[in-house]
Design a protein around this motif. Sequence first.
Motif, PDB file in Angstrom:
ATOM      1  N   LEU A  70       0.818  -1.210   0.000  1.00  0.00           N
ATOM      2  CA  LEU A  70       0.000   0.000   0.000  1.00  0.00           C
ATOM      3  C   LEU A  70       0.853   1.263   0.000  1.00  0.00           C
ATOM      4  O   LEU A  70       0.622   2.193  -0.776  1.00  0.00           O
ATOM      5  N   LEU A  71       1.869   1.287   0.849  1.00  0.00           N
ATOM      6  CA  LEU A  71       2.707   2.483   0.954  1.00  0.00           C
ATOM      7  C   LEU A  71       3.608   2.660  -0.264  1.00  0.00           C
ATOM      8  O   LEU A  71       3.944   3.790  -0.616  1.00  0.00           O
ATOM      9  N   ALA A  72       4.003   1.563  -0.909  1.00  0.00           N
ATOM     10  CA  ALA A  72       4.781   1.685  -2.149  1.00  0.00           C
ATOM     11  C   ALA A  72       3.925   2.356  -3.230  1.00  0.00           C
ATOM     12  O   ALA A  72       4.407   3.232  -3.956  1.00  0.00           O
ATOM     13  N   TRP A  73       2.668   1.954  -3.318  1.00  0.00           N
ATOM     14  CA  TRP A  73       1.762   2.572  -4.291  1.00  0.00           C
ATOM     15  C   TRP A  73       1.547   4.042  -3.961  1.00  0.00           C
ATOM     16  O   TRP A  73       1.612   4.908  -4.848  1.00  0.00           O
ATOM     17  N   ARG A  74       1.311   4.360  -2.685  1.00  0.00           N
ATOM     18  CA  ARG A  74       1.073   5.750  -2.295  1.00  0.00           C
ATOM     19  C   ARG A  74       2.318   6.610  -2.496  1.00  0.00           C
ATOM     20  O   ARG A  74       2.221   7.755  -2.934  1.00  0.00           O
ATOM     21  N   ALA A  75       3.492   6.080  -2.170  1.00  0.00           N
ATOM     22  CA  ALA A  75       4.729   6.844  -2.363  1.00  0.00           C
ATOM     23  C   ALA A  75       4.965   7.117  -3.845  1.00  0.00           C
ATOM     24  O   ALA A  75       5.399   8.209  -4.220  1.00  0.00           O
ATOM     25  N   ALA A  76       4.660   6.140  -4.694  1.00  0.00           N
ATOM     26  CA  ALA A  76       4.830   6.345  -6.139  1.00  0.00           C
ATOM     27  C   ALA A  76       3.875   7.419  -6.653  1.00  0.00           C
ATOM     28  O   ALA A  76       4.276   8.281  -7.447  1.00  0.00           O
ATOM     29  N   THR A  77       2.628   7.406  -6.188  1.00  0.00           N
ATOM     30  CA  THR A  77       1.689   8.430  -6.646  1.00  0.00           C
ATOM     31  C   THR A  77       2.060   9.812  -6.120  1.00  0.00           C
ATOM     32  O   THR A  77       1.930  10.800  -6.844  1.00  0.00           O
ATOM     33  N   TYR A  78       2.525   9.878  -4.873  1.00  0.00           N
ATOM     34  CA  TYR A  78       2.969  11.173  -4.341  1.00  0.00           C
ATOM     35  C   TYR A  78       4.197  11.686  -5.096  1.00  0.00           C
ATOM     36  O   TYR A  78       4.332  12.883  -5.326  1.00  0.00           O
ATOM     37  N   PHE A  79       5.093  10.776  -5.471  1.00  0.00           N
ATOM     38  CA  PHE A  79       6.286  11.186  -6.207  1.00  0.00           C
ATOM     39  C   PHE A  79       5.919  11.737  -7.580  1.00  0.00           C
ATOM     40  O   PHE A  79       6.443  12.773  -8.009  1.00  0.00           O
ATOM     41  N   ILE A  80       5.008  11.077  -8.255  1.00  0.00           N
ATOM     42  CA  ILE A  80       4.565  11.556  -9.573  1.00  0.00           C
ATOM     43  C   ILE A  80       3.884  12.916  -9.443  1.00  0.00           C
ATOM     44  O   ILE A  80       4.129  13.827 -10.235  1.00  0.00           O
TER      45      ILE A  80
END
Length: 134
Positions: A73-83
């Motif tokens: 979950l946090l990998a997905w959220r970190a990727a979206t925040y980074f984008i």
Amino acid sequence: MHKNMSYLYAFFGFFLIACGAVAVDLAGSQARTALITGAIGGLLGLMAGHFLNRGKRWGFILGAAEAGLLTLLLAWRAATYFIRLLQDVRQSQQAMDTQTAGMAFLLTTAMLIIALLTFTVSIMFGKQVLRETR
């Protein structure tokens, strides 16, 4: 070994709660998902640590499953925040516009790293903990 693992899960729980509180302090009402993730994940981590400390096998299973699911979950959220942060940097002329996205990315990445480390340690010592617990 199960006592040490229970302390790890308790630390993981306190860390998630603290990250949720810091997110709310920095970003206000925009950090609702970080608060929910931190509060629910933190309480589950504390519960897993408590019951594993008492020798319950399901405490280990709960803690390992939580760490694994939060890693995804946090990998997905970190990727979206980074984008989103990259898009804000490209479009924005002021530094204040990217502050919230940057803080969200940093906190989510910190939570991701701790979740990944907790999951890795759970996998490494899983057999030993399962032998010690009932």
